[in-house]
Structures are given as C-alpha cells and as structure tokens.
Design a protein around this motif. Structure first.
Motif, PDB file in Angstrom:
ATOM      1  N   HIS A 124       0.929  -9.390  21.951  1.00 61.66           N
ATOM      2  CA  HIS A 124      -0.148  -9.333  20.982  1.00 61.66           C
ATOM      3  C   HIS A 124       0.373  -9.852  19.637  1.00 61.66           C
ATOM      4  N   VAL A 125      -0.548 -10.208  18.765  1.00 57.45           N
ATOM      5  CA  VAL A 125      -0.185 -10.851  17.506  1.00 57.45           C
ATOM      6  C   VAL A 125      -1.039 -10.257  16.396  1.00 57.45           C
ATOM      7  N   VAL A 126      -0.466 -10.071  15.211  1.00 56.40           N
ATOM      8  CA  VAL A 126      -1.274  -9.640  14.078  1.00 56.40           C
ATOM      9  C   VAL A 126      -1.600 -10.868  13.229  1.00 56.40           C
ATOM     10  N   LEU A 127      -2.909 -11.084  13.011  1.00 53.40           N
ATOM     11  CA  LEU A 127      -3.377 -12.286  12.314  1.00 53.40           C
ATOM     12  C   LEU A 127      -4.161 -11.907  11.069  1.00 53.40           C
ATOM     13  N   ALA A 128      -4.128 -12.789  10.089  1.00 52.94           N
ATOM     14  CA  ALA A 128      -4.920 -12.580   8.872  1.00 52.94           C
ATOM     15  C   ALA A 128      -5.887 -13.743   8.710  1.00 52.94           C
ATOM     16  N   HIS A 129      -7.103 -13.430   8.288  1.00 51.46           N
ATOM     17  CA  HIS A 129      -8.056 -14.502   7.975  1.00 51.46           C
ATOM     18  C   HIS A 129      -7.554 -15.263   6.748  1.00 51.46           C
ATOM     19  N   PRO A 130      -7.722 -16.607   6.740  1.00 52.53           N
ATOM     20  CA  PRO A 130      -7.195 -17.368   5.603  1.00 52.53           C
ATOM     21  C   PRO A 130      -7.723 -16.900   4.240  1.00 52.53           C
ATOM     22  N   ARG A 131      -8.943 -16.285   4.206  1.00 50.60           N
ATOM     23  CA  ARG A 131      -9.487 -15.867   2.895  1.00 50.60           C
ATOM     24  C   ARG A 131      -8.693 -14.718   2.279  1.00 50.60           C
ATOM     25  N   MET A 132      -7.854 -14.031   3.062  1.00 51.81           N
ATOM     26  CA  MET A 132      -7.115 -12.917   2.480  1.00 51.81           C
ATOM     27  C   MET A 132      -5.656 -13.277   2.191  1.00 51.81           C
ATOM     28  N   ALA A 133      -5.409 -14.579   1.991  1.00 55.62           N
ATOM     29  CA  ALA A 133      -4.051 -15.043   1.718  1.00 55.62           C
ATOM     30  C   ALA A 133      -3.416 -14.286   0.549  1.00 55.62           C
ATOM     31  N   GLY A 134      -4.219 -13.953  -0.448  1.00 54.68           N
ATOM     32  CA  GLY A 134      -3.689 -13.276  -1.632  1.00 54.68           C
ATOM     33  C   GLY A 134      -3.144 -11.888  -1.326  1.00 54.68           C
ATOM     34  N   ASP A 135      -3.783 -11.187  -0.381  1.00 56.04           N
ATOM     35  CA  ASP A 135      -3.368  -9.832  -0.039  1.00 56.04           C
ATOM     36  C   ASP A 135      -2.285  -9.799   1.040  1.00 56.04           C
ATOM     37  N   LEU A 136      -2.077 -10.954   1.678  1.00 52.00           N
ATOM     38  CA  LEU A 136      -1.207 -10.975   2.855  1.00 52.00           C
ATOM     39  C   LEU A 136       0.221 -10.506   2.570  1.00 52.00           C
ATOM     40  N   PRO A 137       0.869 -10.963   1.477  1.00 54.00           N
ATOM     41  CA  PRO A 137       2.249 -10.522   1.264  1.00 54.00           C
ATOM     42  C   PRO A 137       2.379  -8.989   1.219  1.00 54.00           C
ATOM     43  N   ARG A 138       1.419  -8.333   0.529  1.00 56.92           N
ATOM     44  CA  ARG A 138       1.502  -6.865   0.425  1.00 56.92           C
ATOM     45  C   ARG A 138       1.281  -6.200   1.774  1.00 56.92           C
ATOM     46  N   LEU A 139       0.293  -6.700   2.531  1.00 50.07           N
ATOM     47  CA  LEU A 139      -0.002  -6.104   3.836  1.00 50.07           C
ATOM     48  C   LEU A 139       1.138  -6.342   4.823  1.00 50.07           C
ATOM     49  N   SER A 140       1.650  -7.550   4.781  1.00 49.05           N
ATOM     50  CA  SER A 140       2.724  -7.905   5.695  1.00 49.05           C
ATOM     51  C   SER A 140       3.956  -7.050   5.415  1.00 49.05           C
ATOM     52  N   GLU A 141       4.273  -6.902   4.134  1.00 44.38           N
ATOM     53  CA  GLU A 141       5.444  -6.091   3.768  1.00 44.38           C
ATOM     54  C   GLU A 141       5.257  -4.649   4.237  1.00 44.38           C
ATOM     55  N   ALA A 142       4.037  -4.125   4.044  1.00 45.13           N
ATOM     56  CA  ALA A 142       3.765  -2.743   4.452  1.00 45.13           C
ATOM     57  C   ALA A 142       3.904  -2.593   5.964  1.00 45.13           C
ATOM     58  N   LEU A 143       3.335  -3.555   6.705  1.00 38.91           N
ATOM     59  CA  LEU A 143       3.363  -3.447   8.173  1.00 38.91           C
ATOM     60  C   LEU A 143       4.787  -3.583   8.718  1.00 38.91           C
ATOM     61  N   LEU A 144       5.519  -4.584   8.210  1.00 36.10           N
ATOM     62  CA  LEU A 144       6.880  -4.818   8.728  1.00 36.10           C
ATOM     63  C   LEU A 144       7.824  -3.684   8.325  1.00 36.10           C
ATOM     64  N   GLY A 145       7.458  -2.976   7.248  1.00 33.09           N
ATOM     65  CA  GLY A 145       8.318  -1.884   6.767  1.00 33.09           C
ATOM     66  C   GLY A 145       8.132  -0.590   7.554  1.00 33.09           C
ATOM     67  N   ILE A 146       7.094  -0.507   8.350  1.00 30.72           N
ATOM     68  CA  ILE A 146       6.845   0.742   9.072  1.00 30.72           C
ATOM     69  C   ILE A 146       7.934   0.949  10.122  1.00 30.72           C
ATOM     70  N   GLY A 147       8.596   2.091  10.011  1.00 27.68           N
ATOM     71  CA  GLY A 147       9.742   2.346  10.884  1.00 27.68           C
ATOM     72  C   GLY A 147      10.982   2.631  10.051  1.00 27.68           C
ATOM     73  N   ARG A 148      10.930   2.249   8.782  1.00 23.37           N
ATOM     74  CA  ARG A 148      12.106   2.477   7.920  1.00 23.37           C
ATOM     75  C   ARG A 148      12.222   3.926   7.502  1.00 23.37           C
ATOM     76  N   GLU A 149      11.093   4.619   7.384  1.00 21.83           N
ATOM     77  CA  GLU A 149      11.162   6.028   6.971  1.00 21.83           C
ATOM     78  C   GLU A 149      11.083   6.919   8.213  1.00 21.83           C
ATOM     79  N   PRO A 150      11.840   8.009   8.187  1.00 21.56           N
ATOM     80  CA  PRO A 150      11.943   8.846   9.393  1.00 21.56           C
ATOM     81  C   PRO A 150      10.577   9.263   9.956  1.00 21.56           C
ATOM     82  N   ALA A 151       9.651   9.625   9.072  1.00 19.62           N
ATOM     83  CA  ALA A 151       8.346  10.099   9.555  1.00 19.62           C
ATOM     84  C   ALA A 151       7.543   9.003  10.253  1.00 19.62           C
ATOM     85  N   ASP A 152       7.914   7.729  10.010  1.00 18.37           N
ATOM     86  CA  ASP A 152       7.162   6.616  10.601  1.00 18.37           C
ATOM     87  C   ASP A 152       7.233   6.616  12.122  1.00 18.37           C
TER      88      ASP A 152
END
Ligand SMILES: Cc1cc2nc3c(=O)[nH]c(=O)nc-3n(C[C@H](O)[C@H](O)[C@H](O)COP(=O)(O)O)c2cc1C
Lengths: 166, 249
Positions: free
Chosen positions: B188-216
């Motif tokens: 499976h793949v996580v995709l973003a609509h091109p219109r949300m390019a501005g928000d993508l860096p923040r969302l991507s960072e949040a998603l890829l970061g999940i797992g770093r904190e013990p509760a994750d």
C-alpha cells in the motif's frame, strides 16, 4: 564489463561459444540440471537503456547462482542460455524500445551451468515521457507451454545456425 | 481547514480503531485537522475520489497506480516491511495437494480485493488456469472465504496473506495453504493530492515520525503496521507501478 569464460562445471556439461549483439563473446557450459522456479515468487531485474543490470531482487540473485555484486553493472546476457534462439531477444528489444510491453518464455543459464525456465514480461520505464530503462518480471511458467515451445526454439536455433553456415 | 484522509476499504475490521488512533496522532503532531474517510467498499471509495474530496489516501497499490500516473497524486510514504501478499488455500480434507491439481471449472471463493485477485491469477498460471476457466464465487469477507473453503463449497479460496494469518488457529487448522506469494515489492502507498503540496512536509514528517516515541507502538500495533511508515519517493512508486504493469496480463 566483458564477461569471462565459464569454467567447466561437470564432465558432461555441453560447451558453446556465444557471441552477443554488442560484439562480445564467451564460452559457456550448459548442463541438463533444471532448477525449479521458486513457488509464489517473482524474479525482478532492471536494466539501463543498453541492457546493463542496474537492480536485481533477492529472488533474481538466488536463482541466477551469482552474488549481487557479480550481476549489477553486467550485461543482462550474463543469463543467456545457448538453447535460446537470438530471434526471441531481438523481438524483446524491438518491442520494449518502441515503448511496448513484451511477454515470452525464456530458458536462463545459471552460474553453475544448470538452467531455469521463466515466463518473462519486460516493460520500458517511461519517465517524463522518455524511456529511462527497462524492468523485467518473471513468473513461474506453465509446463505445458514450455513443452510446446522447446521444439519451436530448437527449430529457430537450427535455422540461425544454418544461416550462419551458409 | 480540514483535510480528508481516505483509508482504502481493504483493511480488516479489527484495524478500524487503529486508523482512528493514527489519525488523532497525525493531527496532533502536524497541527493539521484531518477528517478520516473509511469507505466500506471499492465502489464507495471510487465515489469519494470522483467527487474530488480526497486530500490524502492510504491506497491499495493497484488504485495507487492510476492515481499517481493519471491524476497526479504524490506518493510519499509506505508501511515499512509490510507487503501485499496473498494465499491460495484449500480445505484440509481436500484431495488437492498442489496448485497444479486445481482443475478447469473449479470453484474459487474470493472477496472484492483487486490486488488479491490479480496476484492469485498470476499464481494460477503454472496450473494452466486463467480467469475464464474458473467459476468465481464472490463473498463479503475473508472469514466467508474460509467458511466456504472448509465446507467444500469451493475447491479453493483467495486470501490476503495478512487476513489469512489473522484467522483463528481453529479455522486455519481446517485449511491447507497451496501457495503463498512472497513478492515483497508491492505494498500500500500513502499519497497526497497535488493541491496539498504546502501541507505535505508537515504531514509527511508527522507520519514518518510515528514509532519514535514509546507510546506510538500501541498505535502501530493496532494498525498491524508494527514497523511504522517509511519514505517513498516518486521513483520508488514508479518502479512499483512498472512492476504491477507486468502483472496485468
Ligand atoms: C529488462 C530486460 C531483461 C532481460 N532479461 C533477460 C534474461 O533473463 N535472460 C536473457 O538471456 N536475456 C535477457 N534480456 C536480454 C539480453 O539483454 C540479451 O538481449 C540476450 O541475453 C541475448 O543477448 P544478445 O542480445 O547480446 O544476443 C533482458 C533484456 C532486458 C531489457
């Protein structure tokens, strides 16, 4: 990038001299040992525009008998089996270089002289409207189809030999 | 502003809570409000996509191919070390010993999962079987595939490998695996609509970061994606699409 000659693996291996389209040639040895296609897997490789291997998945490496470093950067004809007629690969290259998908049954040579049959699909990798390289995916082939094709390939091979002789 | 996050309908029902937990965590870490869309069927998913409502999507690989190449969706993440594989199984009492024993005209139960069906069809080729030589029996769930297969109502059933693995031990003991795919390149793949390019860096960072904190790990466990998400480039996705293209015929 030229491939060295193979060393004779067993006494009853059949020796052939292969000459490739790029002008290179080498001696290969083929045995009658068939290695079965691994169940449930796909064999994947990618090449650049000249057919030089740029990527190989684990199944590709395992089945070829080579280690990954011996494959990456080498021409894909490293797998060329002497029983395969040249015309099959000519058709592959004509098709993918026109931007189209190719399917075919291929007998491949392993490093130790044994062989495996695959049902191969090759596609061009189109990036920004240009062909950037090629991907091939091999699946477990139907035994019925291979048994039908063996005499056909043998006939094509004979015709190619006659053409060279005449 | 709220972004719509669509989850492909092919996850098992027990993961439902996991997706809500992930959504909550993503909102908190990215500061972006996300509305979760969980269509119940591929048809419902297609309708939501056609309405142009989807900003971010956890897509089935086969839908992702079209969304990336024809609609310009941007791939940016995939579940780490978690691939789409499938299982063909028969009843434990069945006389079939291997895939090649399945005869033309056999009945096979399956769900409405395009990836499972396509990979399954490719695995049937060595048995000289194609789509038209099988009598397909569509059912609602993988549990239903299992029930029919065990009862002998069909000769074999198609399962998403993960769904097969999550059947009860009792159920699995009444089934026998004829083949399990080990493709490893399709996910499976996580995709973003091109219109949300501005928000993508923040969302991507949040998603890829999940797992770093013990509760994750609770969230990832609940999702069945224990290793979390990893970055996926456009070229990674293009490679996967080329590969799937070879499986279409
Ligand atoms: C993506 C791709 C995959 C290929 N896979 C194989 C293969 O598995 N075995 C093989 O003998 N040739 C394969 N070829 C074809 C070789 O490049 C080569 O044409 C062939 O081995 C015959 O050598 P020749 O063309 O130099 O005569 C592949 C080519 C491409 C583009």
């Amino acid at each position: 990038m030229r491939l060295p000659d193979m060393t004779r693996p067993t006494a009853d291996a059949v020796e052939s001299r292969l000459t490739y389209t790029d002008g290179a040639s080498r001696t290969v040895f083929a045995t009658e040992v068939e290695v079965p296609f691994p169940e449930g897997r796909l064999i994947v490789s990618r090449t650049d525009l000249d057919g030089i291997i740029t990527h190989a998945n684990d199944a590709f490496v395992e089945l070829s008998g080579w280690v990954r470093d011996e494959l990456i950067g080498k021409p894909h004809h490293i797998l060329r089996h002497p029983d395969m007629p040249k015309v099959a690969f000519k058709d592959l290259w004509n098709t993918v270089s026109e931007g189209k998908k190719w399917h075919g049954y291929v007998k491949n040579l392993r490093k130790d002289g044994s062989y495996y049959w695959v049902y191969a699909t090759a596609v061009p990798n189109i990036r920004n409207g240009q062909i950037a390289g090629y991907t091939s995916v091999r699946r477990k082939p139907s035994r019925t189809r291979i048994d039908e094709l063996i005499p056909v390939y043998r006939q094509w091979l004979e015709q190619e030999k006659e053409k060279i002789a005449s | 502003m709220t972004l719509n996050f669509l989850i492909a309908p092919d996850f098992s029902p027990e993961r439902f809570a996991g997706w809500h937990m992930l959504n909550t965590l993503l909102q908190r870490r990215s500061g972006i409000h996300l509305h979760l869309l969980t269509p119940a069927s591929p048809a419902e998913q297609a309708a939501l996509l056609a309405e142009g409502k989807v900003d971010m999507v956890y897509a089935n690989p086969f839908d992702a191919a079209d969304m990336i190449r024809s609609q310009g969706y941007v791939p940016f993440a995939r579940p780490a070390e978690r691939f789409d594989e499938m299982v063909i199984a028969t009843g434990s009492e069945s006389s079939l010993q291997k895939l090649e024993d399945i005869q033309p005209g056999s009945r096979i139960a399956l769900t409405d999962n395009k990836d499972v069906k396509l990979i399954g069809l490719r695995l049937l080729e060595p048995a000289d079987l194609n789509e038209s030589l099988i009598e397909w029996v569509p059912v609602e769930s993988f549990q239903a595939v299992a029930r029919l297969t065990i009862k002998g109502g069909v000769q074999a059933g198609f399962f998403l490998a993960e769904a097969y693995a999550s059947l009860t031990r009792m159920t699995r003991s009444q089934l026998r695996v004829l083949v399990e795919s080990r493709i490893s390149d399709i996910s499976h793949v996580v995709l973003a609509h091109p219109r949300m390019a501005g928000d993508l860096p923040r969302l991507s960072e949040a998603l890829l970061g999940i797992g770093r904190e013990p509760a994750d790990s609770d969230v990832l466990e609940a999702l069945g994606i224990p290793k979390g998400f990893e970055a996926m480039t456009q070229e990674d996705a293009e490679f996967m699409i080329d590969l799937m293209d070879t499986l279409l015929d």
